[in-house]
Design a protein around this motif. Structure first.
Motif, short mmCIF file in Angstrom:
data_model
loop_
_atom_site.label_atom_id
_atom_site.label_comp_id
_atom_site.label_asym_id
_atom_site.label_seq_id
_atom_site.Cartn_x
_atom_site.Cartn_y
_atom_site.Cartn_z
N VAL A 39 0.89 -1.16 0.00
CA VAL A 39 0.00 0.00 0.00
C VAL A 39 0.93 1.21 0.00
CG1 VAL A 39 -1.60 1.36 1.41
CG2 VAL A 39 -1.90 -1.12 1.22
N ILE A 40 0.95 1.95 -1.10
CA ILE A 40 1.86 3.10 -1.20
C ILE A 40 1.20 4.33 -0.59
CG2 ILE A 40 3.13 4.59 -2.78
CD1 ILE A 40 3.59 2.20 -4.55
N THR A 41 1.89 4.97 0.35
CA THR A 41 1.34 6.14 1.05
C THR A 41 1.85 7.44 0.47
OG1 THR A 41 3.19 6.02 2.56
CG2 THR A 41 1.14 4.92 3.25
N ALA A 42 3.07 7.38 -0.10
CA ALA A 42 3.71 8.60 -0.61
C ALA A 42 4.74 8.18 -1.65
CB ALA A 42 4.41 9.34 0.53
N VAL A 43 5.04 9.12 -2.54
CA VAL A 43 6.07 8.86 -3.55
C VAL A 43 7.20 9.84 -3.29
CG1 VAL A 43 6.58 8.99 -6.02
CG2 VAL A 43 4.38 8.07 -5.24
N THR A 44 8.43 9.35 -3.19
CA THR A 44 9.55 10.27 -3.03
C THR A 44 10.44 10.22 -4.27
OG1 THR A 44 11.15 8.71 -2.05
CG2 THR A 44 9.64 9.84 -0.51
N ALA A 45 11.00 11.38 -4.60
CA ALA A 45 12.08 11.45 -5.59
C ALA A 45 13.33 11.41 -4.74
CB ALA A 45 11.97 12.75 -6.38
N GLU A 56 2.46 12.94 -0.89
CA GLU A 56 1.64 11.88 -0.28
C GLU A 56 0.43 11.59 -1.16
OE1 GLU A 56 2.35 14.71 1.53
OE2 GLU A 56 0.44 15.68 1.99
N LEU A 57 -0.10 10.39 -1.03
CA LEU A 57 -1.29 10.00 -1.79
C LEU A 57 -2.55 10.40 -1.03
CD1 LEU A 57 0.71 8.37 -3.51
CD2 LEU A 57 -1.08 6.65 -3.72
N PRO A 58 -3.67 10.60 -1.75
CA PRO A 58 -4.92 10.90 -1.05
C PRO A 58 -5.33 9.72 -0.14
CG PRO A 58 -5.15 11.17 -3.43
CD PRO A 58 -3.81 10.55 -3.20
N THR A 80 4.52 -1.18 8.66
CA THR A 80 4.31 0.20 8.22
C THR A 80 5.64 0.96 8.26
OG1 THR A 80 3.82 1.20 10.39
CG2 THR A 80 1.97 0.19 9.22
N GLY A 81 5.78 1.89 7.30
CA GLY A 81 6.98 2.73 7.24
C GLY A 81 6.58 4.20 7.14
N MET A 82 7.04 4.88 6.10
CA MET A 82 6.74 6.32 5.93
C MET A 82 5.23 6.53 5.75
SD MET A 82 7.93 8.77 2.79
CE MET A 82 7.33 10.45 2.67
N LEU A 83 4.65 7.34 6.64
CA LEU A 83 3.21 7.62 6.55
C LEU A 83 2.93 9.11 6.32
CD1 LEU A 83 1.84 5.15 9.28
CD2 LEU A 83 2.06 4.79 6.82
N ALA A 84 3.94 9.92 6.35
CA ALA A 84 3.93 11.32 5.88
C ALA A 84 3.11 12.33 6.69
CB ALA A 84 3.54 11.38 4.40
N THR A 85 1.81 12.08 6.88
CA THR A 85 0.94 13.10 7.50
C THR A 85 0.11 12.51 8.64
OG1 THR A 85 -0.94 12.63 6.08
CG2 THR A 85 0.65 14.27 5.26
N ALA A 86 -0.43 13.39 9.48
CA ALA A 86 -1.29 12.94 10.58
C ALA A 86 -2.52 12.22 10.03
CB ALA A 86 -1.72 14.15 11.42
N GLU A 87 -3.07 12.74 8.93
CA GLU A 87 -4.26 12.12 8.36
C GLU A 87 -3.98 10.68 7.89
OE1 GLU A 87 -5.62 14.14 4.87
OE2 GLU A 87 -7.73 13.73 5.30
N LEU A 88 -2.83 10.49 7.27
CA LEU A 88 -2.49 9.13 6.81
C LEU A 88 -2.17 8.22 8.00
CD1 LEU A 88 -0.45 9.73 3.52
CD2 LEU A 88 -2.72 8.70 3.76
N LEU A 123 3.19 13.51 14.88
CA LEU A 123 3.80 12.73 15.97
C LEU A 123 2.78 12.27 17.00
CD1 LEU A 123 7.21 14.38 16.89
CD2 LEU A 123 6.79 12.04 16.10
N ASP A 124 1.82 13.15 17.30
CA ASP A 124 0.81 12.78 18.28
C ASP A 124 -0.03 11.59 17.81
OD1 ASP A 124 0.77 13.73 20.74
OD2 ASP A 124 -0.42 15.54 20.30
N ALA A 125 -0.35 11.58 16.52
CA ALA A 125 -1.13 10.47 15.98
C ALA A 125 -0.32 9.17 16.02
CB ALA A 125 -1.57 10.78 14.55
N VAL A 126 1.00 9.27 15.83
CA VAL A 126 1.84 8.08 15.94
C VAL A 126 1.76 7.54 17.37
CG1 VAL A 126 4.21 7.19 15.86
CG2 VAL A 126 3.41 8.76 14.09
#
Ligand SMILES: Nc1ncnc2c1ncn2[C@@H]1O[C@H](COP(=O)(O)OP(=O)(O)OP(=O)(O)O)[C@@H](O)[C@H]1O
Ligand SMILES: Cc1ncc(COP(=O)(O)O)c(N)n1
Length: 277
Positions: A39-45, A56-58, A80-88, A123-126
């Motif tokens: 499940v891809i959460t974000a794309v990095t260059a 990040e993906l919607p 789970t790894g990079m999740l980018a945002t609180a919403e994700l 961080l709080d959501a984590v």
């Protein structure tokens, strides 16, 4: 017909350079004999020099990928790894609260080059949503400091840090001491030391520290290896011990690519077997 191997899902970001993130996870899973899904959460260059961009993906795209995999194929472990945002982070935590499969949470926040992979506001959501659904959480020392305020500079302090992370609710925590040397004021030495504990049992994992700068992706690789071993039915201490052996071999075989920090070698065991044979 061949019997299907255990199925493991990674929920993480893509690393275009192929050393960390989804790419590291799927290579690790192949090397350890399980069927990897993503499940891809974000794309990095990203390359050996750092992260040049991240998107990040919607939330709907993350939910849809998860449902596609879980509702049809099923999973025997999740990482789970990079999740980018609180919403994700909140979305992924909510999805995972509905699974019976063991969940390995690598609370990725910053890349090896210092680029942010998680918004500070997440961080709080984590702490309050993601860590409580973890079977094993695998913070490195910088992530421990961000999550708990404890700055680990010695092995003794790793125990305090582990206790503080366990307060957030993961069943087990693996404090990764890979960063225990090399930074001014931190002790360390010729060993890469990690501490695994559930608050009752304590397992110190020690391996030779390899003097190799090509360590891009160590954390992703270790967490995916733990998930792969859990999917095969191992206990948490067995899975972490086997995963530590795998990542140690991968660090020893890490190679130069591009002009900066190269990746660990996910295929080290295949290559060794081929050379030997
Ligand atoms: N030079 C090294 N030699 C051997 N093992 C290492 C070395 N560096 C890290 N490790 C091991 O690799 C694993 C990952 O630890 P580390 O602290 O590097 O995680 P991380 O910072 O999350 O990794 P990353 O930044 O790549 O995501 C741990 O088991 C650690 O002990
Ligand atoms: C997509 C993604 N996920 C995780 C990492 C952490 O790995 P490292 O700390 O080795 O840069 C990364 N760089 N990129």
């Amino acid at each position: 017909m061949t019997e299907a191997p255990p199925r493991v899902l990674t929920v993480a970001g893509s690393d275009s350079g192929g050393g960390a993130g989804i790419q590291a996870d799927l290579k690790t899973m192949l090397a350890l004999g399980v069927h990897g899904m993503s499940v891809i959460t974000a794309v990095t260059a990203q390359n050996s020099l750092g992260v040049q961009g991240a998107w990040e993906l919607p939330v709907e795209a993350v939910r849809a990928q998860y449902r596609s995999v879980v509702d049809d194929i099923g999973v025997q472990a999740v990482k789970t790894g990079m999740l980018a945002t609180a919403e994700l982070v909140e979305t992924v935590a909510e999805l995972l609260s509905g699974t019976n499969a063991p969940v390995v949470v690598d609370p990725v926040s910053v890349s090896k080059h210092g680029d942010a992979l998680l918004a500070a506001s997440a961080l709080d959501a984590v702490r309050t949503a993601l860590l409580p659904v973890a079977t094993v959480a695998t913070p490195n020392l910088d992530e421990v400091a961000q999550l708990t305020g404890i700055r680990v500079r010695s092995e003794d302090r790793m125990r305090d840090a582990a206790g503080a992370v366990l307060e957030y609710g993961p069943k087990w925590v693996l404090i990764k001491g890979g960063h225990l040397t090399g930074d001014p004021g931190r002790e360390g030495g010729d060993q890469a030391v990690d501490l695994l504990t559930d608050g009752i049992e304590e397992h110190w994992l020690r391996a030779p520290r390899h003097d190799n700068r090509h360590t891009h992706g160590t954390g992703c690789t270790l967490a995916s290896a733990i998930a792969a071993q859990l999917a095969k039915g191992q206990s948490v201490p067995q899975a972490v011990t086997a995963a530590k052996d795998y990542v140690t071999g991968a660090v020893a075989a890490g190679f130069a690519l591009g002009g900066g920090i190269g990746p660990v070698d996910h295929g080290w065991a295949f290559r060794k077997a081929r050379t030997a044979g």
